[in-house]
Design a protein around this motif. Structure first.
Motif, PDB file in Angstrom:
ATOM      1  N   ARG A  62       0.836  -1.198   0.000  1.00 21.33           N
ATOM      2  CA  ARG A  62       0.000   0.000   0.000  1.00 21.33           C
ATOM      3  C   ARG A  62       0.871   1.249   0.000  1.00 21.33           C
ATOM      4  NH1 ARG A  62      -5.332   0.969   3.299  1.00 21.33           N
ATOM      5  NH2 ARG A  62      -5.503   3.222   3.090  1.00 21.33           N
ATOM      6  N   THR A  63       0.513   2.215  -0.819  1.00 20.42           N
ATOM      7  CA  THR A  63       1.267   3.462  -0.915  1.00 20.42           C
ATOM      8  C   THR A  63       0.949   4.354   0.271  1.00 20.42           C
ATOM      9  OG1 THR A  63       1.224   3.348  -3.326  1.00 20.42           O
ATOM     10  CG2 THR A  63       1.686   5.492  -2.354  1.00 20.42           C
ATOM     11  N   LYS A  64       1.970   4.843   0.922  1.00 22.44           N
ATOM     12  CA  LYS A  64       1.788   5.797   2.010  1.00 22.44           C
ATOM     13  C   LYS A  64       2.139   7.163   1.456  1.00 22.44           C
ATOM     14  CE  LYS A  64       3.218   6.631   6.781  1.00 22.44           C
ATOM     15  NZ  LYS A  64       2.002   7.262   7.166  1.00 22.44           N
ATOM     16  N   PHE A  65       1.108   7.980   1.220  1.00 24.50           N
ATOM     17  CA  PHE A  65       1.317   9.301   0.643  1.00 24.50           C
ATOM     18  C   PHE A  65       1.829  10.262   1.709  1.00 24.50           C
ATOM     19  CE2 PHE A  65      -2.031   7.391  -1.980  1.00 24.50           C
ATOM     20  CZ  PHE A  65      -1.473   7.543  -3.231  1.00 24.50           C
ATOM     21  N   SER A  66       2.738  11.123   1.316  1.00 21.20           N
ATOM     22  CA  SER A  66       3.232  12.141   2.241  1.00 21.20           C
ATOM     23  C   SER A  66       2.187  13.249   2.359  1.00 21.20           C
ATOM     24  CB  SER A  66       4.552  12.725   1.729  1.00 21.20           C
ATOM     25  OG  SER A  66       4.328  13.515   0.576  1.00 21.20           O
ATOM     26  N   SER A  67       2.326  14.092   3.359  1.00 21.79           N
ATOM     27  CA  SER A  67       1.363  15.187   3.547  1.00 21.79           C
ATOM     28  C   SER A  67       1.412  16.163   2.379  1.00 21.79           C
ATOM     29  CB  SER A  67       1.614  15.907   4.867  1.00 21.79           C
ATOM     30  OG  SER A  67       2.919  16.433   4.896  1.00 21.79           O
ATOM     31  N   ARG A  90       1.301  15.457 -15.167  1.00 26.39           N
ATOM     32  CA  ARG A  90       1.926  16.548 -14.422  1.00 26.39           C
ATOM     33  C   ARG A  90       2.026  16.206 -12.941  1.00 26.39           C
ATOM     34  NH1 ARG A  90       1.195  20.425 -11.043  1.00 26.39           N
ATOM     35  NH2 ARG A  90      -1.006  20.033 -10.692  1.00 26.39           N
ATOM     36  N   LEU A  91       0.942  15.723 -12.361  1.00 28.62           N
ATOM     37  CA  LEU A  91       0.939  15.364 -10.939  1.00 28.62           C
ATOM     38  C   LEU A  91       1.907  14.221 -10.653  1.00 28.62           C
ATOM     39  CD1 LEU A  91      -2.806  15.544  -9.841  1.00 28.62           C
ATOM     40  CD2 LEU A  91      -0.902  16.859  -8.917  1.00 28.62           C
ATOM     41  N   ALA A  92       1.926  13.226 -11.527  1.00 27.76           N
ATOM     42  CA  ALA A  92       2.817  12.084 -11.325  1.00 27.76           C
ATOM     43  C   ALA A  92       4.271  12.546 -11.298  1.00 27.76           C
ATOM     44  CB  ALA A  92       2.599  11.045 -12.426  1.00 27.76           C
ATOM     45  N   ALA A  93       4.632  13.431 -12.206  1.00 31.44           N
ATOM     46  CA  ALA A  93       6.010  13.928 -12.250  1.00 31.44           C
ATOM     47  C   ALA A  93       6.305  14.820 -11.049  1.00 31.44           C
ATOM     48  CB  ALA A  93       6.239  14.695 -13.548  1.00 31.44           C
ATOM     49  N   ALA A  94       5.372  15.685 -10.693  1.00 28.94           N
ATOM     50  CA  ALA A  94       5.596  16.629  -9.598  1.00 28.94           C
ATOM     51  C   ALA A  94       5.654  15.934  -8.236  1.00 28.94           C
ATOM     52  CB  ALA A  94       4.498  17.684  -9.593  1.00 28.94           C
ATOM     53  N   LEU A  95       4.871  14.856  -8.068  1.00 31.55           N
ATOM     54  CA  LEU A  95       4.762  14.209  -6.758  1.00 31.55           C
ATOM     55  C   LEU A  95       5.580  12.924  -6.652  1.00 31.55           C
ATOM     56  CD1 LEU A  95       0.927  14.660  -6.185  1.00 31.55           C
ATOM     57  CD2 LEU A  95       2.807  16.111  -5.377  1.00 31.55           C
ATOM     58  N   GLN A  99       1.475   7.243 -12.699  1.00 30.83           N
ATOM     59  CA  GLN A  99       0.171   7.705 -13.171  1.00 30.83           C
ATOM     60  C   GLN A  99      -0.945   6.792 -12.677  1.00 30.83           C
ATOM     61  OE1 GLN A  99      -0.132   8.879 -17.309  1.00 30.83           O
ATOM     62  NE2 GLN A  99       2.067   9.301 -17.362  1.00 30.83           N
ATOM     63  N   SER A 100      -0.653   5.504 -12.534  1.00 32.79           N
ATOM     64  CA  SER A 100      -1.690   4.597 -12.031  1.00 32.79           C
ATOM     65  C   SER A 100      -1.987   4.872 -10.550  1.00 32.79           C
ATOM     66  CB  SER A 100      -1.294   3.135 -12.241  1.00 32.79           C
ATOM     67  OG  SER A 100      -0.129   2.835 -11.543  1.00 32.79           O
ATOM     68  N   GLN A 101      -0.981   5.304  -9.791  1.00 30.79           N
ATOM     69  CA  GLN A 101      -1.231   5.672  -8.393  1.00 30.79           C
ATOM     70  C   GLN A 101      -2.122   6.909  -8.327  1.00 30.79           C
ATOM     71  OE1 GLN A 101       2.977   5.797  -7.344  1.00 30.79           O
ATOM     72  NE2 GLN A 101       2.554   4.370  -5.667  1.00 30.79           N
ATOM     73  N   ILE A 102      -1.883   7.865  -9.210  1.00 27.90           N
ATOM     74  CA  ILE A 102      -2.710   9.083  -9.265  1.00 27.90           C
ATOM     75  C   ILE A 102      -4.141   8.702  -9.641  1.00 27.90           C
ATOM     76  CG2 ILE A 102      -3.038  11.314 -10.406  1.00 27.90           C
ATOM     77  CD1 ILE A 102      -0.526  11.319  -8.732  1.00 27.90           C
ATOM     78  N   GLN A 107      -9.871   7.735  -8.055  1.00 29.31           N
ATOM     79  CA  GLN A 107     -11.024   6.827  -7.981  1.00 29.31           C
ATOM     80  C   GLN A 107     -11.465   6.646  -6.534  1.00 29.31           C
ATOM     81  OE1 GLN A 107      -9.346   3.377  -9.859  1.00 29.31           O
ATOM     82  NE2 GLN A 107     -10.282   3.844 -11.833  1.00 29.31           N
ATOM     83  N   ASN A 108     -10.499   6.400  -5.659  1.00 31.61           N
ATOM     84  CA  ASN A 108     -10.819   6.206  -4.240  1.00 31.61           C
ATOM     85  C   ASN A 108     -11.378   7.469  -3.615  1.00 31.61           C
ATOM     86  OD1 ASN A 108      -9.945   3.557  -4.372  1.00 31.61           O
ATOM     87  ND2 ASN A 108      -7.902   4.033  -3.635  1.00 31.61           N
ATOM     88  N   ARG A 109     -10.844   8.611  -4.002  1.00 27.36           N
ATOM     89  CA  ARG A 109     -11.309   9.888  -3.440  1.00 27.36           C
ATOM     90  C   ARG A 109     -12.727  10.206  -3.888  1.00 27.36           C
ATOM     91  NH1 ARG A 109     -13.129  13.180  -0.991  1.00 27.36           N
ATOM     92  NH2 ARG A 109     -12.250  15.089  -0.124  1.00 27.36           N
ATOM     93  N   ARG A 110     -13.062   9.851  -5.144  1.00 28.09           N
ATOM     94  CA  ARG A 110     -14.443  10.053  -5.613  1.00 28.09           C
ATOM     95  C   ARG A 110     -15.408   9.174  -4.829  1.00 28.09           C
ATOM     96  NH1 ARG A 110     -11.900  10.395 -10.753  1.00 28.09           N
ATOM     97  NH2 ARG A 110     -12.317   8.200 -11.159  1.00 28.09           N
ATOM     98  N   MET A 111     -15.006   7.948  -4.522  1.00 23.27           N
ATOM     99  CA  MET A 111     -15.872   7.070  -3.730  1.00 23.27           C
ATOM    100  C   MET A 111     -16.029   7.601  -2.307  1.00 23.27           C
ATOM    101  SD  MET A 111     -17.073   4.964  -5.770  1.00 23.27           S
ATOM    102  CE  MET A 111     -17.992   4.041  -4.576  1.00 23.27           C
ATOM    103  N   LYS A 112     -14.964   8.130  -1.730  1.00 24.59           N
ATOM    104  CA  LYS A 112     -15.039   8.724  -0.398  1.00 24.59           C
ATOM    105  C   LYS A 112     -15.979   9.927  -0.417  1.00 24.59           C
ATOM    106  CE  LYS A 112     -12.137  10.867   3.146  1.00 24.59           C
ATOM    107  NZ  LYS A 112     -10.771  11.263   3.516  1.00 24.59           N
TER     108      LYS A 112
END
Length: 121
Positions: A62-67, A90-95, A99-102, A107-112
């Motif tokens: 599982r990916t642990k995203f930073s703040s 852009r987000l994938a490169a910046a963070l 791209q699949s993680q983004i 998808q998960n955020r829309r469900m939340k």
């Protein structure tokens, strides 16, 4: 009668750690490591899911995203709930994420968001 890769015998053997179907016999390449992930050494082992008490499928941990990553993802989500291909790149490169993680995060955020709006009613 010819036995396919998912016969009763195969299922019995697989539950005991025996044979695997032809598709599962291919060696897997190691997952690419992203900078924002938790790199716990035991997570890649097959026993990790059993130790955690869940029945997690072996594979990518599982990916642990930073703040910082979460702040940027949330900011982008507030602007637009569905991410386009160029914004995803852009987000994938910046963070420093794939791209699949983004895509999965959105998808998960829309469900939340959907659950939160339904609960508010």
């Amino acid at each position: 009668m010819e036995k396919g890769p998912f016969s009763v015998e195969w299922l019995a053997q697989s539950s005991r750690g025996g044979a695997s179907p032809p598709a599962a016999r291919r060696p897997r390449s190691p997952p690419a490591h992203a900078g924002g992930r938790d790199s716990a050494g035991d997570r890649g082992s097959p026993r990790y899911g059993a130790q955690a008490g869940g029945s997690a499928a072996p594979g990518r941990p599982r990916t642990k995203f930073s703040s910082v990553q979460l702040q940027e993802l949330e900011r982008s989500f507030r602007e637009q709930r569905y991410i386009g291909a160029s914004e995803k790149r852009r987000l994938a490169a910046a963070l420093d994420l794939s791209q699949s993680q983004i895509k999965t995060w959105f998808q998960n955020r829309r469900m939340k968001f959907k659950r939160q709006t339904q609960d508010a009613r």
